[in-house]
Design an enzyme around this catalytic site. Structure first.
Site, PDB file in Angstrom:
ATOM      1  N   GLU A 109      42.299  32.669  44.045  1.00  0.00           N
ATOM      2  CA  GLU A 109      42.496  34.105  43.827  1.00  0.00           C
ATOM      3  C   GLU A 109      43.613  34.277  42.808  1.00  0.00           C
ATOM      4  OE1 GLU A 109      42.982  36.548  47.350  1.00  0.00           O
ATOM      5  OE2 GLU A 109      44.429  37.849  46.329  1.00  0.00           O
ATOM      6  N   GLU A 124      49.527  43.679  41.658  1.00  0.00           N
ATOM      7  CA  GLU A 124      49.557  44.356  42.951  1.00  0.00           C
ATOM      8  C   GLU A 124      50.852  45.159  43.034  1.00  0.00           C
ATOM      9  OE1 GLU A 124      47.622  42.118  46.524  1.00  0.00           O
ATOM     10  OE2 GLU A 124      48.860  40.674  45.431  1.00  0.00           O
TER      11      GLU A 124
END
Length: 413
Positions: A165, A170
């Site tokens: 990932e 974020e």
């Protein structure tokens, strides 16, 4: 003088490229990059979210992932359609988190209190290596969790985190001035992910660009063209680097969860993640035709201009003939004399010879051209290499572990 929102964004994007040094003209006269080192970027995925207000996503590029997320204890239900994701008519996609009283969906904790949207390109677009960038204006408030990220396309067979990932951006609402970039893989997932934070302005006040440059054994993170983190296999404490195969894109706005915590009385709804664009590029322009040059300025050449399957591919003096005229295929191939550059026997071993062969769509004929001028076979995660670091005429080309040496650097059409 007023200008349209779209023209304003073009100006802003150009300024960001100048700041990042992507445009050669942005470099000082004393620091001009040699033409042989200039990477040519080819768009492989582009969504500028043009369309009328209220229109839905382009289903040829994205699809919705719906439902809740028990693993992170998020509190939203992801919906499809335009209720939580729609164009605004100004060239933006707006993902909206709404509070529902009571909700119409059953989440892990009962009746869902919130709805939002999550978009993905799984099964529609994947890529190994390149630049992945989005320009976004983030939501604000306790419990908000917007993200622009990627998952390994093999997740269905190997599971997470073995698939890998890459979190490009974020943000959690209690840190309005901070965004995070993180890698997750076997032995470094969840709270143990390898990453860093970038501190800047309040990211919900305006648009900013978030990007990664991904090359063999290296990923770099940027905010507004500012490099703030570089990761290589040496950062993984002996764990396995799993960023050597195709990944797909995800855009979402979560509400609540272990990391951001739940919304509270200070959180105002609805909240919006506004996305101006998502662009993915690779080096080497698909459809371009010309010579490929490498160590010593020599050209990649089909030996003897022979079109037989198995003919060696070598380097030799550039002479302008058809055996040195390569086309960058939109399917990831490199073609000359009507055939494809191929790894003999589909081998992934160091020293596997590279040859000419009938184009057949196999992984042995797929090549990714990085911004660092590597030509990589993603199936092997190895580089096109001039044997023995030699620039002599007739030097055979092979696969070899990517090392960044001169015999693995190429200038493509």
């Amino acid at each position: 003088m007023s200008i349209s929102p779209r023209l304003r964004r073009v100006v802003q994007r150009t300024a960001a490229l100048l700041a990042a040094g992507v445009l050669l003209g942005s470099l000082p006269a004393t620091a001009q990059a040699p033409a042989s080192e200039a990477a040519v970027l080819a768009a492989t995925f582009t969504d500028d979210f043009t369309g009328p207000a209220g229109a839905g996503i382009d289903s040829s590029k994205w699809h919705f992932e719906t439902g809740d997320n028990v693993n992170n204890h998020e509190r939203q239900w992801y919906t499809s359609g335009t209720n939580n994701a729609a164009l605004d008519g100004q060239g933006n996609l707006v993902i909206t988190a709404k509070k529902e009283n009571p909700g119409n969906y059953n989440c892990w904790y009962g009746r869902c209190e919130y709805t939002s949207a999550r978009l993905a390109t799984q099964g529609q677009f994947t890529q190994t290596y390149g630049r992945f960038e989005a320009r976004m204006k983030l939501p604000r408030g306790q419990g908000m969790w917007p993200a622009f990220w990627m998952l390994g396309a093999d997740i269905g067979s190997v599971g997470w985190p073995n698939s890998g990932e890459i979190d490009i951006m974020e943000n959690v609402g209690f840190e309005p001035n901070t965004v995070h970039g993180t890698l997750h893989g076997p032995g470094y997932s969840g709270a143990g992910g390898i990453g860093a934070a970038y501190n800047g302005p309040n990211f919900s006040d305006d648009f900013h660009t978030y990007a990664v440059d991904w090359a063999p054994n290296q990923i770099k993170w940027y905010v507004d063209g500012n490099l703030y983190q570089t990761r290589t296999p040496a950062d993984l404490n002996g764990n396995r680097w799993v960023f050597d195969h195709p990944f797909y894109l995800i855009l979402n706005l979560a509400v609540g969860g272990y990391w951001p915590g739940d919304p509270n009385s200070s959180t105002v709804f609805p909240q919006r993640l506004v996305v101006d664009y998502v662009h993915v590029t690779s080096s080497g322009t698909a459809g371009n035709t010309g010579r490929i040059t490498g160590i010593g300025g020599k050209c990649v050449d089909v030996a003897g201009a022979n079109t037989a399957n198995g003919t060696p591919i070598q380097i030799t003096d550039c002479n302008g003939n058809a055996a040195q005229n390569w086309t960058v295929g939109g399917d990831g191939t490199l073609r000359a004399l009507g055939k494809c550059m191929d790894v003999s026997g589909g081998s992934t071993a160091d020293g596997a010879p590279v040859q000419l062969w009938d184009c057949n769509g196999s992984g042995a004929q797929r090549w990714a051209i990085s911004g660092a001028r590597d030509i990589v076979n993603p199936q092997a995660n190895k580089c096109l290499d001039a044997t023995g670091n030699s620039s002599a005429n007739g030097t055979r080309l092979q696969l070899w572990t990517c090392s960044g040496t001169a015999n693995q650097k190429w200038t493509t059409p």
